[in-house]
Design a protein around this motif. Structure first.
Motif, PDB file in Angstrom:
ATOM      1  N   GLY A   1       7.864   9.272   7.840  1.00 24.01           N
ATOM      2  CA  GLY A   1       6.576   9.525   7.222  1.00 24.01           C
ATOM      3  C   GLY A   1       6.142   8.330   6.390  1.00 24.01           C
ATOM      4  O   GLY A   1       6.875   7.354   6.241  1.00 24.01           O
ATOM      5  N   VAL A   2       4.932   8.429   5.848  1.00 21.65           N
ATOM      6  CA  VAL A   2       4.387   7.368   5.002  1.00 21.65           C
ATOM      7  C   VAL A   2       3.805   8.022   3.753  1.00 21.65           C
ATOM      8  O   VAL A   2       3.101   9.027   3.847  1.00 21.65           O
ATOM      9  CB  VAL A   2       3.293   6.558   5.744  1.00 21.65           C
ATOM     10  N   MET A   3       4.095   7.449   2.596  1.00 21.07           N
ATOM     11  CA  MET A   3       3.522   7.918   1.343  1.00 21.07           C
ATOM     12  C   MET A   3       2.810   6.724   0.687  1.00 21.07           C
ATOM     13  O   MET A   3       3.440   5.698   0.420  1.00 21.07           O
ATOM     14  CB  MET A   3       4.617   8.459   0.419  1.00 21.07           C
ATOM     15  N   ARG A   4       1.523   6.871   0.455  1.00 26.33           N
ATOM     16  CA  ARG A   4       0.759   5.810  -0.199  1.00 26.33           C
ATOM     17  C   ARG A   4       1.095   5.790  -1.690  1.00 26.33           C
ATOM     18  O   ARG A   4       1.236   6.837  -2.308  1.00 26.33           O
ATOM     19  CB  ARG A   4      -0.742   6.042   0.006  1.00 26.33           C
ATOM     20  N   TRP A   5       1.180   4.588  -2.262  1.00 20.09           N
ATOM     21  CA  TRP A   5       1.464   4.466  -3.686  1.00 20.09           C
ATOM     22  C   TRP A   5       0.410   5.200  -4.520  1.00 20.09           C
ATOM     23  O   TRP A   5       0.746   5.843  -5.510  1.00 20.09           O
ATOM     24  CB  TRP A   5       1.529   2.999  -4.117  1.00 20.09           C
TER      25      TRP A   5
ATOM     26  N   GLU B   1       7.169  12.014  -5.497  1.00 19.59           N
ATOM     27  CA  GLU B   1       6.431  13.207  -5.080  1.00 19.59           C
ATOM     28  C   GLU B   1       4.950  12.864  -5.031  1.00 19.59           C
ATOM     29  O   GLU B   1       4.405  12.264  -5.954  1.00 19.59           O
ATOM     30  CB  GLU B   1       6.673  14.347  -6.065  1.00 19.59           C
ATOM     31  N   ASP B   2       4.285  13.251  -3.921  1.00 21.30           N
ATOM     32  CA  ASP B   2       2.853  12.963  -3.804  1.00 21.30           C
ATOM     33  C   ASP B   2       2.009  14.202  -4.099  1.00 21.30           C
ATOM     34  O   ASP B   2       2.534  15.247  -4.494  1.00 21.30           O
ATOM     35  CB  ASP B   2       2.513  12.348  -2.442  1.00 21.30           C
ATOM     36  N   GLN B   3       0.703  14.076  -3.880  1.00 17.40           N
ATOM     37  CA  GLN B   3      -0.233  15.155  -4.196  1.00 17.40           C
ATOM     38  C   GLN B   3       0.041  16.423  -3.377  1.00 17.40           C
ATOM     39  O   GLN B   3      -0.231  17.530  -3.838  1.00 17.40           O
ATOM     40  CB  GLN B   3      -1.681  14.687  -3.948  1.00 17.40           C
ATOM     41  N   GLN B   4       0.557  16.268  -2.157  1.00 18.63           N
ATOM     42  CA  GLN B   4       0.847  17.424  -1.294  1.00 18.63           C
ATOM     43  C   GLN B   4       2.255  17.983  -1.537  1.00 18.63           C
ATOM     44  O   GLN B   4       2.731  18.812  -0.772  1.00 18.63           O
ATOM     45  CB  GLN B   4       0.717  17.039   0.188  1.00 18.63           C
ATOM     46  N   ARG B   5       2.927  17.508  -2.572  1.00 20.38           N
ATOM     47  CA  ARG B   5       4.274  17.939  -2.952  1.00 20.38           C
ATOM     48  C   ARG B   5       5.354  17.488  -1.960  1.00 20.38           C
ATOM     49  O   ARG B   5       6.455  18.048  -1.923  1.00 20.38           O
ATOM     50  CB  ARG B   5       4.361  19.449  -3.160  1.00 20.38           C
ATOM     51  N   THR B   6       5.047  16.504  -1.145  1.00 23.07           N
ATOM     52  CA  THR B   6       6.055  15.892  -0.285  1.00 23.07           C
ATOM     53  C   THR B   6       6.982  15.082  -1.173  1.00 23.07           C
ATOM     54  O   THR B   6       6.517  14.357  -2.053  1.00 23.07           O
ATOM     55  CB  THR B   6       5.386  14.972   0.756  1.00 23.07           C
ATOM     56  N   ARG B   7       8.269  15.214  -0.943  1.00 21.79           N
ATOM     57  CA  ARG B   7       9.253  14.478  -1.748  1.00 21.79           C
ATOM     58  C   ARG B   7      10.018  13.492  -0.885  1.00 21.79           C
ATOM     59  O   ARG B   7      10.444  13.821   0.215  1.00 21.79           O
ATOM     60  CB  ARG B   7      10.230  15.437  -2.411  1.00 21.79           C
ATOM     61  N   VAL B   8      10.211  12.315  -1.444  1.00 21.02           N
ATOM     62  CA  VAL B   8      11.007  11.272  -0.806  1.00 21.02           C
ATOM     63  C   VAL B   8      12.115  10.913  -1.783  1.00 21.02           C
ATOM     64  O   VAL B   8      11.855  10.673  -2.967  1.00 21.02           O
ATOM     65  CB  VAL B   8      10.155  10.023  -0.492  1.00 21.02           C
TER      66      VAL B   8
ATOM     67  N   VAL C   1       1.928   2.362  -8.395  1.00 23.77           N
ATOM     68  CA  VAL C   1       1.878   3.797  -8.658  1.00 23.77           C
ATOM     69  C   VAL C   1       1.006   4.032  -9.901  1.00 23.77           C
ATOM     70  O   VAL C   1       1.076   3.259 -10.854  1.00 23.77           O
ATOM     71  CB  VAL C   1       3.308   4.347  -8.870  1.00 23.77           C
ATOM     72  N   PRO C   2       0.190   5.080  -9.895  1.00 25.81           N
ATOM     73  CA  PRO C   2      -0.603   5.384 -11.094  1.00 25.81           C
ATOM     74  C   PRO C   2       0.304   5.504 -12.326  1.00 25.81           C
ATOM     75  O   PRO C   2       1.375   6.125 -12.248  1.00 25.81           O
ATOM     76  CB  PRO C   2      -1.263   6.728 -10.759  1.00 25.81           C
TER      77      PRO C   2
ATOM     78  N   ASP D   1       0.783  -1.232   0.000  1.00 25.26           N
ATOM     79  CA  ASP D   1       0.000   0.000   0.000  1.00 25.26           C
ATOM     80  C   ASP D   1       0.819   1.289   0.000  1.00 25.26           C
ATOM     81  O   ASP D   1       0.340   2.318  -0.463  1.00 25.26           O
ATOM     82  CB  ASP D   1      -0.919   0.037   1.229  1.00 25.26           C
ATOM     83  N   ALA D   2       2.043   1.235   0.559  1.00 23.97           N
ATOM     84  CA  ALA D   2       2.762   2.491   0.788  1.00 23.97           C
ATOM     85  C   ALA D   2       4.250   2.250   0.967  1.00 23.97           C
ATOM     86  O   ALA D   2       4.714   1.111   1.039  1.00 23.97           O
ATOM     87  CB  ALA D   2       2.204   3.176   2.036  1.00 23.97           C
ATOM     88  N   ILE D   3       4.960   3.362   1.084  1.00 22.07           N
ATOM     89  CA  ILE D   3       6.366   3.339   1.474  1.00 22.07           C
ATOM     90  C   ILE D   3       6.491   4.162   2.754  1.00 22.07           C
ATOM     91  O   ILE D   3       6.049   5.313   2.816  1.00 22.07           O
ATOM     92  CB  ILE D   3       7.298   3.874   0.364  1.00 22.07           C
ATOM     93  N   ALA D   4       7.031   3.548   3.795  1.00 22.67           N
ATOM     94  CA  ALA D   4       7.336   4.253   5.039  1.00 22.67           C
ATOM     95  C   ALA D   4       8.792   4.702   4.904  1.00 22.67           C
ATOM     96  O   ALA D   4       9.673   3.888   4.671  1.00 22.67           O
ATOM     97  CB  ALA D   4       7.160   3.338   6.232  1.00 22.67           C
ATOM     98  N   TYR D   5       9.021   5.999   5.008  1.00 19.67           N
ATOM     99  CA  TYR D   5      10.347   6.530   4.714  1.00 19.67           C
ATOM    100  C   TYR D   5      10.955   7.206   5.940  1.00 19.67           C
ATOM    101  O   TYR D   5      10.268   7.636   6.855  1.00 19.67           O
ATOM    102  CB  TYR D   5      10.299   7.513   3.538  1.00 19.67           C
ATOM    103  N   GLY D   6      12.280   7.286   5.915  1.00 20.49           N
ATOM    104  CA  GLY D   6      13.037   7.998   6.940  1.00 20.49           C
ATOM    105  C   GLY D   6      13.860   9.084   6.286  1.00 20.49           C
ATOM    106  O   GLY D   6      14.381   8.898   5.193  1.00 20.49           O
ATOM    107  N   ARG D   7      13.973  10.197   6.954  1.00 18.77           N
ATOM    108  CA  ARG D   7      14.735  11.328   6.411  1.00 18.77           C
ATOM    109  C   ARG D   7      16.091  11.430   7.099  1.00 18.77           C
ATOM    110  O   ARG D   7      16.329  10.822   8.135  1.00 18.77           O
ATOM    111  CB  ARG D   7      13.948  12.618   6.594  1.00 18.77           C
ATOM    112  N   LEU D   8      16.935  12.266   6.547  1.00 12.76           N
ATOM    113  CA  LEU D   8      18.317  12.406   6.987  1.00 12.76           C
ATOM    114  C   LEU D   8      18.448  12.698   8.480  1.00 12.76           C
ATOM    115  O   LEU D   8      19.347  12.196   9.133  1.00 12.76           O
ATOM    116  CB  LEU D   8      19.002  13.516   6.173  1.00 12.76           C
ATOM    117  N   PHE D   9      17.557  13.508   9.040  1.00 12.90           N
ATOM    118  CA  PHE D   9      17.670  13.874  10.458  1.00 12.90           C
ATOM    119  C   PHE D   9      16.674  13.139  11.342  1.00 12.90           C
ATOM    120  O   PHE D   9      16.365  13.581  12.446  1.00 12.90           O
ATOM    121  CB  PHE D   9      17.543  15.390  10.619  1.00 12.90           C
ATOM    122  N   GLY D  10      16.116  12.015  10.857  1.00 16.39           N
ATOM    123  CA  GLY D  10      15.312  11.154  11.701  1.00 16.39           C
ATOM    124  C   GLY D  10      13.811  11.264  11.552  1.00 16.39           C
ATOM    125  O   GLY D  10      13.088  10.443  12.101  1.00 16.39           O
ATOM    126  N   ARG D  11      13.315  12.290  10.846  1.00 15.76           N
ATOM    127  CA  ARG D  11      11.873  12.418  10.672  1.00 15.76           C
ATOM    128  C   ARG D  11      11.350  11.276   9.800  1.00 15.76           C
ATOM    129  O   ARG D  11      11.975  10.895   8.824  1.00 15.76           O
ATOM    130  CB  ARG D  11      11.529  13.758  10.038  1.00 15.76           C
TER     131      ARG D  11
END
Length: 194
Positions: free
Chosen positions: A119-123, A141-148, A168-169, A107-117
């Motif tokens: 998040g989850v992005m659904r496919w 990049e998702d609909q809210q412009r979040t980038r992983v 992914v669509p 359903d999604a990718i659970a991601y980690g960022r460089l400084f520990g934050r």
């Protein structure tokens, strides 16, 4: 005394050979077989941590030595700042090894960022996937412009590519990215050098 042309040639040949060996080591490490329970975990190989630690220790060590036992008239605040800057450039490799871990599911990718934050992005919410050849990473990049950003050095890229292609669509992928993801899903991820 000036270097002759052959001394420069030998120096650059040795540097090129060393870089090729190191990048080959990195490439091989990311393709090593992994336990079944780690199949959907994307993380850096130990070589990333080793390179980050060696670079950080080496350049910070040079900064210390140039201001203590190796101090001479050529050692200035600028040489120290140069060594410290190079040491700081190696530090993100350590942080990315520790925090840059991602997990893919149907359903999604659970991601980690460089400084520990985290998040989850659904496919289904991914509006675009591209590969940056200069930075050697996939950018989702998702609909809210979040980038992983997923480094080409990560272990587990074939499973990510398989799920991205399936979930992914279709309009989120251009032809070049689709081809690259297909190659990656077959166990041929992007090169990390060149």
């Amino acid at each position: 005394m000036q270097d002759t042309w052959w001394q420069s040639l030998v120096q650059w040949t040795l540097w090129g050979a060393a870089m090729a060996l190191i990048m080959g080591w990195v490439s091989r490490n990311r393709l090593k077989p992994r336990p079944e329970d780690e199949a959907r975990l994307l993380r850096h190989p130990i070589s990333t941590l080793v390179i980050g630690v060696v670079g950080t220790v080496f350049f910070f060590g040079l900064a210390i030595i140039s201001n203590t036992i190796g101090q001479n008239r050529t050692a200035t605040v600028w040489t120290t700042l140069c060594f410290v800057s190079l040491g700081l450039m190696s530090a993100p490799m350590i942080l990315d090894y520790v925090y840059g871990r991602h997990q893919v599911s149907e359903d999604a990718i659970a991601y980690g960022r460089l400084f520990g934050r985290r998040g989850v992005m659904r496919w289904a919410d991914v509006r675009r996937i591209r590969f940056s050849p200069g930075m050697k990473w996939f950018v989702l990049e998702d609909q809210q412009r979040t980038r992983v950003r997923l480094s080409a050095m990560l272990m587990g890229l074939p499973e990510f590519a398989r799920l991205a292609l399936a979930r992914v669509p279709p309009e989120a992928l251009d032809d070049r990215t689709r081809t690259l993801l297909t190659e990656t899903s077959l166990g041929r991820p992007p090169r990390v050098w060149g």
